[in-house]
Scaffold this motif. Structure first.
Motif, short mmCIF file in Angstrom:
data_model
loop_
_atom_site.label_atom_id
_atom_site.label_comp_id
_atom_site.label_asym_id
_atom_site.label_seq_id
_atom_site.Cartn_x
_atom_site.Cartn_y
_atom_site.Cartn_z
N GLU B 37 0.72 -1.15 0.05
CA GLU B 37 0.08 -0.01 0.04
C GLU B 37 0.83 1.25 0.19
OE1 GLU B 37 -3.55 -1.05 0.97
OE2 GLU B 37 -4.24 0.83 0.51
N ARG B 43 -5.20 -2.47 -3.76
CA ARG B 43 -6.33 -3.29 -4.98
C ARG B 43 -5.98 -2.20 -6.21
NH1 ARG B 43 -12.58 -2.13 -5.01
NH2 ARG B 43 -12.31 -3.30 -3.09
N VAL B 67 -6.59 -14.20 -9.24
CA VAL B 67 -6.88 -14.28 -7.93
C VAL B 67 -6.63 -13.05 -7.12
CG1 VAL B 67 -6.07 -15.82 -5.83
CG2 VAL B 67 -5.94 -16.91 -8.32
N LEU B 70 -9.30 -10.60 -7.32
CA LEU B 70 -10.56 -11.29 -6.50
C LEU B 70 -10.37 -11.14 -4.96
CD1 LEU B 70 -11.61 -14.39 -8.30
CD2 LEU B 70 -12.79 -12.38 -8.11
N GLU B 71 -9.15 -11.29 -4.47
CA GLU B 71 -8.86 -11.30 -3.05
C GLU B 71 -8.54 -9.78 -2.40
OE1 GLU B 71 -5.77 -14.18 -2.28
OE2 GLU B 71 -7.48 -15.77 -2.31
N LYS B 72 -8.66 -8.88 -3.49
CA LYS B 72 -8.50 -7.57 -3.01
C LYS B 72 -9.93 -6.91 -3.10
CE LYS B 72 -4.01 -6.73 -2.41
NZ LYS B 72 -3.51 -8.23 -2.60
N GLY B 73 -11.00 -7.77 -3.40
CA GLY B 73 -12.31 -7.20 -3.52
C GLY B 73 -12.76 -6.64 -4.67
N CYS B 74 -12.13 -6.72 -5.85
CA CYS B 74 -12.44 -6.51 -7.10
C CYS B 74 -13.56 -7.26 -7.85
CB CYS B 74 -11.55 -6.38 -8.18
SG CYS B 74 -10.07 -5.38 -7.64
N ASP B 75 -14.56 -6.42 -8.55
CA ASP B 75 -15.54 -7.19 -9.19
C ASP B 75 -15.30 -7.59 -10.59
OD1 ASP B 75 -16.30 -5.01 -10.70
OD2 ASP B 75 -18.23 -4.90 -9.60
N GLN B 78 -14.81 -4.68 -12.77
CA GLN B 78 -13.58 -3.72 -12.79
C GLN B 78 -12.49 -4.72 -13.63
OE1 GLN B 78 -13.75 -3.75 -8.50
NE2 GLN B 78 -14.34 -1.76 -8.58
#
Ligand code: SF4
Ligand code: SF4
Lengths: 349, 110
Positions: B37, B43, B67, B70-75, B78
């Motif tokens: 970060e 993300r 992967v 997805l694990e960072k919350g993207c859909d 995006q």
């Protein structure tokens, strides 16, 4: 979609799930036993830190058949907690200062004694949590009043919403679930839930819609809040992020989609000692629909009762003995200790 | 089946240190810092990596950053938009060279 039980699937038998988790031919299987990892961390045998939460499964009946369901719940499941068992629970609770009762299922509201039981718990002064799948509120006219009923008893509502988009939510929980969930959330907001100053708590639950680990809880909460407010005007308090444990229908999905080995490997590699310190079985006791006692909801579904040195049924409830027990562990426990950790209350680190 | 790419090789990425540990360590330390970060969120970096992995067409990176996204919350939307950004840059990069071609043609023709 039917439950595994109705499909007569091999995986509807807990012994087959355990056999698979402990390694059978055709799968990587042989992962370091979870208890060995706990030994490295100095946490074995795993012991309770004191029971704070009484989690009760009011029955396996559900109006949904989600693909990831670790209960294998659905409309075809008839197991339901009787009033007699509920009375035994009330009696057990009356003699303790366990502050929280967490009601789950299936859809707990489908239990015919649900309202009576909530009122009784309320009289005992317990903080009540209802794990609500949201769509139940719209399933039948007689459930439309649930938000007001919840509000009357200051119940904390914990509701599943796997994503703020239709595709992922319906993919995991069934067609049409997203729209109904949004409608139900609006009804809960109207009853004061998730609104500042009402004290009525509405928490949402995120489970990954597939074979991957959940994102950071705080980050995802920001997205959920922004998106739900922007598109639907919905407000809520906290987002709880929960990892899917490799049991029951999620295990079936992992096998069918050929993700099992990789997912297990992912969980094992993401073992986090800090998460292991805070697993929920340390402060929770789980009561099955038939009154048997388990260390957690997952152990319940795998039919792993509390160790047999302590009374195993609610009718013989013995808090002191339970606080002094060793927790039963198996390979699925890696799901609670991966990454940021996972429990019914969300991430543990 | 013999192919140049085996998904299992992705997990062996860390093993490149076996032949040259010092440089590998430097690379992985730097790599870790790049994705931490910073001014950009983890993300955003994951989506950039996903786009770049499509631009350079690296199957390992596409696997890893699908992967990771997805694990960072993207859909899905995006992620696909990120792929389109990569495709647009690739397409645009070819097209913009058309100017060079036009320059040359104009110089050579009456
Ligand atoms: S996950 Fe919840 S809502 Fe879905 S089938 Fe299982 S108990 Fe019902
Ligand atoms: S699966 Fe249950 S017993 Fe195992 S660590 Fe998680 S909460 Fe504890």
């Amino acid at each position: 979609m039917k439950s595994l039980k109705a499909q007569h699937s091999e995986l509807s038998y807990s012994e087959n799930q355990l056999r698979l988790l402990n390694g059978v031919e055709g799968h990587t299987g042989k992962f370091t036993p979870f208890s060995e990892r706990l030994k490295e961390t100095g946490l074995f045998p795993l012991r309770p830190s004191g029971i704070q939460i009484f989690q009760m499964n009011l029955g396996k009946m559900c109006n949904q058949v989600c693909k990831h369901c670790h209960v294998d719940a659905g409309p075809d499941r008839k197991e339901i907690m009787t009033q007699e068992t509920m009375l035994q629970c009330l009696e057990a609770l009356d003699g303790t200062d366990v502050p929280i009762v967490d009601l789950t299922g299936g859809a707990p509201e489908l239990n015919p004694n649900f309202r009576w039981f909530v009122e009784s718990l309320s009289d005992l002064g317990k903080h009540i949590i209802d794990r609500c799948n949201l769509t139940i509120i719209l399933a039948n006219k007689k459930y439309h009043g649930l938000p007001d009923f919840f509000a009357m008893h200051k119940i904390e509502v914990v509701a599943s919403l796997p994503y703020y988009s239709k595709r992922r939510t319906d993919g995991q929980r069934g067609n049409g679930v997203f729209e109904k969930s949004i409608q139900a959330l609006k009804m809960l907001n109207e009853a004061g839930y998730g609104k500042e100053g009402t004290g009525l708590k509405l928490n949402l639950v995120f489970n990954p819609s597939g074979a991957f680990l959940p994102p950071d809880q705080k980050e995802l909460e920001k997205d959920f809040k922004k998106e739900l407010k922007l598109h639907f005007g919905i407000e809520f308090n906290n987002l709880l992020v929960i990892t899917n444990l490799p049991i029951s229908r999620f295990l079936d999905y992992l096998i069918a989609s050929e993700n099992y080995d990789e997912y297990m490997e992912k969980l094992v590699n993401a073992y986090n000692p800090a998460a292991a310190m805070n697993v929920m079985c340390r402060d929770t006791i789980s009561i099955g629909w038939d009154g048997f006692l388990y260390d957690c909801d997952f152990n319940q579904m795998l039919d792993l009762k509390v160790e047999n040195q302590v009374p195993q049924h609610i009718q013989d409830f013995d808090l002191a003995a339970l606080n002094n027990r060793n927790i039963i562990l198996n390979q699925h426990c890696y799901g609670c200790t991966a990454g940021s950790g996972s429990s019914c209350g969300g991430a543990t680190t | 089946m013999n192919t140049y790419y085996d998904p299992a090789d992705l997990k062996k990425f860390g093993d490149i240190g076996e032949f040259e540990p010092k440089l590998a360590k430097k690379f992985f330390d730097w790599y870790g810092d790049v994705f931490a970060e910073g001014a950009l969120t983890a993300r955003e970096k994951s989506l950039i990596a996903l786009a770049v992995s499509h631009a350079i067409q690296c199957p390992y990176c596409i696997d890893a950053y699908s992967v990771d996204s997805l694990e960072k919350g993207c859909d899905e939307a995006q992620m696909m938009e990120a792929v389109h950004v990569a495709a647009a840059i690739r397409g645009g990069a070819s097209l913009v060279h058309g100017v060079q071609m036009m320059n040359k043609v104009k110089k050579l023709t009456m």
